[in-house]
Design a protein around this motif. Structure first.
Motif, PDB file in Angstrom:
ATOM      1  N   ILE A  19       0.834  -1.194   0.000  1.00  0.00           N
ATOM      2  CA  ILE A  19       0.000   0.000   0.000  1.00  0.00           C
ATOM      3  C   ILE A  19       0.874   1.251   0.000  1.00  0.00           C
ATOM      4  O   ILE A  19       0.515   2.295  -0.540  1.00  0.00           O
ATOM      5  CB  ILE A  19      -0.969   0.003   1.224  1.00  0.00           C
ATOM      6  N   GLY A  20       2.054   1.127   0.596  1.00  0.00           N
ATOM      7  CA  GLY A  20       2.981   2.256   0.677  1.00  0.00           C
ATOM      8  C   GLY A  20       3.622   2.628  -0.647  1.00  0.00           C
ATOM      9  O   GLY A  20       4.295   3.653  -0.750  1.00  0.00           O
ATOM     10  N   GLU A  21       3.419   1.801  -1.667  1.00  0.00           N
ATOM     11  CA  GLU A  21       3.967   2.092  -2.996  1.00  0.00           C
ATOM     12  C   GLU A  21       3.048   2.981  -3.818  1.00  0.00           C
ATOM     13  O   GLU A  21       3.427   3.438  -4.904  1.00  0.00           O
ATOM     14  CB  GLU A  21       4.232   0.777  -3.741  1.00  0.00           C
ATOM     15  N   LEU A  22       1.850   3.236  -3.319  1.00  0.00           N
ATOM     16  CA  LEU A  22       0.885   4.070  -4.054  1.00  0.00           C
ATOM     17  C   LEU A  22       1.155   5.541  -3.727  1.00  0.00           C
ATOM     18  O   LEU A  22       0.375   6.217  -3.073  1.00  0.00           O
ATOM     19  CB  LEU A  22      -0.545   3.668  -3.684  1.00  0.00           C
ATOM     20  N   LYS A  23       2.282   6.030  -4.205  1.00  0.00           N
ATOM     21  CA  LYS A  23       2.805   7.334  -3.786  1.00  0.00           C
ATOM     22  C   LYS A  23       1.935   8.519  -4.201  1.00  0.00           C
ATOM     23  O   LYS A  23       2.071   9.605  -3.647  1.00  0.00           O
ATOM     24  CB  LYS A  23       4.219   7.523  -4.344  1.00  0.00           C
ATOM     25  N   LYS A  24       1.058   8.315  -5.182  1.00  0.00           N
ATOM     26  CA  LYS A  24       0.194   9.411  -5.628  1.00  0.00           C
ATOM     27  C   LYS A  24      -1.166   9.398  -4.926  1.00  0.00           C
ATOM     28  O   LYS A  24      -2.016  10.248  -5.203  1.00  0.00           O
ATOM     29  CB  LYS A  24       0.001   9.352  -7.144  1.00  0.00           C
ATOM     30  N   LEU A  25      -1.363   8.476  -4.022  1.00  0.00           N
ATOM     31  CA  LEU A  25      -2.653   8.344  -3.342  1.00  0.00           C
ATOM     32  C   LEU A  25      -2.945   9.576  -2.492  1.00  0.00           C
ATOM     33  O   LEU A  25      -2.125  10.001  -1.681  1.00  0.00           O
ATOM     34  CB  LEU A  25      -2.650   7.089  -2.470  1.00  0.00           C
ATOM     35  N   ARG A  26      -4.143  10.143  -2.682  1.00  0.00           N
ATOM     36  CA  ARG A  26      -4.562  11.330  -1.941  1.00  0.00           C
ATOM     37  C   ARG A  26      -5.778  11.069  -1.054  1.00  0.00           C
ATOM     38  O   ARG A  26      -6.024  11.784  -0.095  1.00  0.00           O
ATOM     39  CB  ARG A  26      -4.880  12.471  -2.913  1.00  0.00           C
ATOM     40  N   ASN A  27      -6.525  10.018  -1.380  1.00  0.00           N
ATOM     41  CA  ASN A  27      -7.762   9.731  -0.652  1.00  0.00           C
ATOM     42  C   ASN A  27      -7.887   8.222  -0.466  1.00  0.00           C
ATOM     43  O   ASN A  27      -7.973   7.487  -1.458  1.00  0.00           O
ATOM     44  CB  ASN A  27      -8.950  10.277  -1.451  1.00  0.00           C
ATOM     45  N   LEU A  28      -7.876   7.759   0.784  1.00  0.00           N
ATOM     46  CA  LEU A  28      -7.983   6.332   1.092  1.00  0.00           C
ATOM     47  C   LEU A  28      -9.158   6.117   2.036  1.00  0.00           C
ATOM     48  O   LEU A  28      -9.175   6.623   3.159  1.00  0.00           O
ATOM     49  CB  LEU A  28      -6.688   5.823   1.734  1.00  0.00           C
ATOM     50  N   GLN A  29     -10.141   5.351   1.572  1.00  0.00           N
ATOM     51  CA  GLN A  29     -11.353   5.084   2.339  1.00  0.00           C
ATOM     52  C   GLN A  29     -11.406   3.599   2.707  1.00  0.00           C
ATOM     53  O   GLN A  29     -11.518   2.747   1.834  1.00  0.00           O
ATOM     54  CB  GLN A  29     -12.589   5.447   1.514  1.00  0.00           C
ATOM     55  N   CYS A  30     -11.317   3.302   4.014  1.00  0.00           N
ATOM     56  CA  CYS A  30     -11.317   1.902   4.487  1.00  0.00           C
ATOM     57  C   CYS A  30     -12.340   1.684   5.593  1.00  0.00           C
ATOM     58  O   CYS A  30     -12.149   0.839   6.473  1.00  0.00           O
ATOM     59  CB  CYS A  30      -9.934   1.522   5.000  1.00  0.00           C
ATOM     60  N   GLU A  31     -13.404   2.415   5.564  1.00  0.00           N
ATOM     61  CA  GLU A  31     -14.411   2.338   6.628  1.00  0.00           C
ATOM     62  C   GLU A  31     -15.101   0.979   6.650  1.00  0.00           C
ATOM     63  O   GLU A  31     -15.331   0.352   5.618  1.00  0.00           O
ATOM     64  CB  GLU A  31     -15.447   3.440   6.423  1.00  0.00           C
ATOM     65  N   ASN A  32     -15.420   0.532   7.869  1.00  0.00           N
ATOM     66  CA  ASN A  32     -16.219  -0.682   8.077  1.00  0.00           C
ATOM     67  C   ASN A  32     -15.553  -1.923   7.481  1.00  0.00           C
ATOM     68  O   ASN A  32     -16.085  -2.577   6.578  1.00  0.00           O
ATOM     69  CB  ASN A  32     -17.626  -0.500   7.510  1.00  0.00           C
ATOM     70  N   ASN A  33     -14.368  -2.228   8.016  1.00  0.00           N
ATOM     71  CA  ASN A  33     -13.675  -3.465   7.704  1.00  0.00           C
ATOM     72  C   ASN A  33     -13.284  -4.140   9.017  1.00  0.00           C
ATOM     73  O   ASN A  33     -13.865  -3.836  10.064  1.00  0.00           O
ATOM     74  CB  ASN A  33     -12.463  -3.190   6.813  1.00  0.00           C
ATOM     75  N   LEU A  34     -12.319  -5.033   8.982  1.00  0.00           N
ATOM     76  CA  LEU A  34     -11.907  -5.787  10.170  1.00  0.00           C
ATOM     77  C   LEU A  34     -10.422  -5.585  10.470  1.00  0.00           C
ATOM     78  O   LEU A  34      -9.777  -6.439  11.070  1.00  0.00           O
ATOM     79  CB  LEU A  34     -12.202  -7.279   9.957  1.00  0.00           C
ATOM     80  N   ILE A  35      -9.900  -4.442  10.068  1.00  0.00           N
ATOM     81  CA  ILE A  35      -8.463  -4.177  10.182  1.00  0.00           C
ATOM     82  C   ILE A  35      -8.073  -3.964  11.642  1.00  0.00           C
ATOM     83  O   ILE A  35      -8.658  -3.145  12.339  1.00  0.00           O
ATOM     84  CB  ILE A  35      -8.081  -2.963   9.334  1.00  0.00           C
ATOM     85  N   GLU A  36      -7.093  -4.706  12.096  1.00  0.00           N
ATOM     86  CA  GLU A  36      -6.610  -4.610  13.476  1.00  0.00           C
ATOM     87  C   GLU A  36      -5.281  -3.869  13.573  1.00  0.00           C
ATOM     88  O   GLU A  36      -4.977  -3.280  14.611  1.00  0.00           O
ATOM     89  CB  GLU A  36      -6.457  -6.010  14.076  1.00  0.00           C
TER      90      GLU A  36
END
Length: 331
Positions: free
Chosen positions: A71-88
């Protein structure tokens, strides 16, 4: 076709995403927006790093338990939406997203942020509500460009003194944690318009007088016995919630809040209201139910814009006949 592209195409096909995603290498490398919300995804592949031009990635409402290191390779990423998952847990590589401005991890299971998270110094909007956060590092102060911050419904019992540099923060939600006090640097946030502190265990507050742009202040469901600051300094305040505290009286300065439209002080221990409450001529809703009031001030007749009045569960209060109310909980 490179091995990473090949692996990513296999993942697309395995998850039934071909109706919404191309499997051609050139298309994938040029992709800037990707919405994978509500796709019942359980993982993301390490090969996601091939999406070098991605600026918006939406992953909300899936069953994702972890984000790949890539995920850290997406250097141009400006908006990341991860709502309502199971990430710990978040990968340390997330700190490489130096252009990220909007980040949403609401409703996950995150207990701790990696040290590298605080390298996301371009963030302007951060929402981490409804997680399991127990601790924030002093390096949170590096996120000085934040405009909007939600940390509601976590397990925080204290906050580091990190707000001094957040001069442009206009929205701050710290509700439903376990806070007993607030850092003094909170007073340094000059642009704050909304401050939500509901559902903590606050016994005292830092001075809030500097927040003269504040429009909404919610102090409900705490353990406040008094308001030890000059409320009249909050001259733009429209909404004030003080329900479910231990207040015996309201400061008379509250009557100087000329822009106040909503005042709620239910479930306290009030024995009287300020005599000059009638000066709040923009007030549209007043809730003082479940207190110990024997009477209402005569000046309440001046509240000509009042539409909703809640006065039940006091000591025999009667509906004011002089007001043209749309609703009153006493007939």
């Amino acid at each position: 076709m490179s091995a990473d592209i090949d692996n990513f195409v296999k993942w697309i096909r395995a998850n039934g995403l071909t109706p919404i995603m191309s499997v051609f290498e050139d298309d994938l490398e040029l992709l800037t927006h990707l919405d994978l919300s509500k796709r019942n995804l359980k993982d993301l592949p390490e090969s996601i790093g091939v999406l070098k031009n991605l600026s918006v990635l939406k992953l909300s409402n899936n069953r994702i338990r972890r984000l790949p290191k890539a995920i850290g390779e997406l250097k141009k990423l400006r908006n990341l939406q991860c709502e309502n998952n199971l990430i710990e847990e978040l990968p340390s590589t997330i700190g490489n997203l130096s252009n990220l401005m909007i980040l949403n991890f609401n409703v996950n299971r995150i207990k701790k942020l990696p040290k590298e998270f605080y390298n996301l110094t371009s963030l302007t909007r951060l929402t981490l509500a409804a997680n399991r956060l127990e601790y924030l590092d002093e390096d949170f102060s590096k996120l000085s460009k934040l405009l909007y911050l939600s940390l509601e419904t976590n397990e925080l019992d204290e906050l580091p003194d990190v707000f001094a540099q957040m001069k442009q923060l206009y929205y701050l939600d710290l509700s439903f944690n376990h806070l007993t006090e607030l850092p003094s640097s909170l007073s340094s946030i000059k642009e704050l318009e909304t401050l939500i502190l509901e559902g903590n265990s606050l016994r005292k507050l830092p001075s809030l007088e500097s927040h003269d742009m504040l429009i909404k202040l919610d102090l409900s469901d705490n353990s406040l016995k008094s308001l030890d600051f000059d409320l009249s300094k909050l001259e733009d305040l429209k909404i004030l919630f003080l329900d479910n505290n231990l207040l015996i009286e309201l400061p008379s300065k509250i009557c100087d809040l000329k822009n106040l439209t909503d005042l709620s002080v239910s479930s306290n221990y009030l024995e009287y209201l300020p005599e000059l409450i009638g000066k709040l001529d923009k007030l549209q809703e007043l809730d003082v139910e479940d207190n110990q009031l024997d009477s209402l001030p005569d000046s309440i007749d001046n509240l000509k814009n009042l539409r909703n009045l809640f006065i039940a569960n006091n000591n025999g209060l009667k509906r004011p006949t002089s007001l043209c109310l749309e609703f009153c909980d006493i007939r």
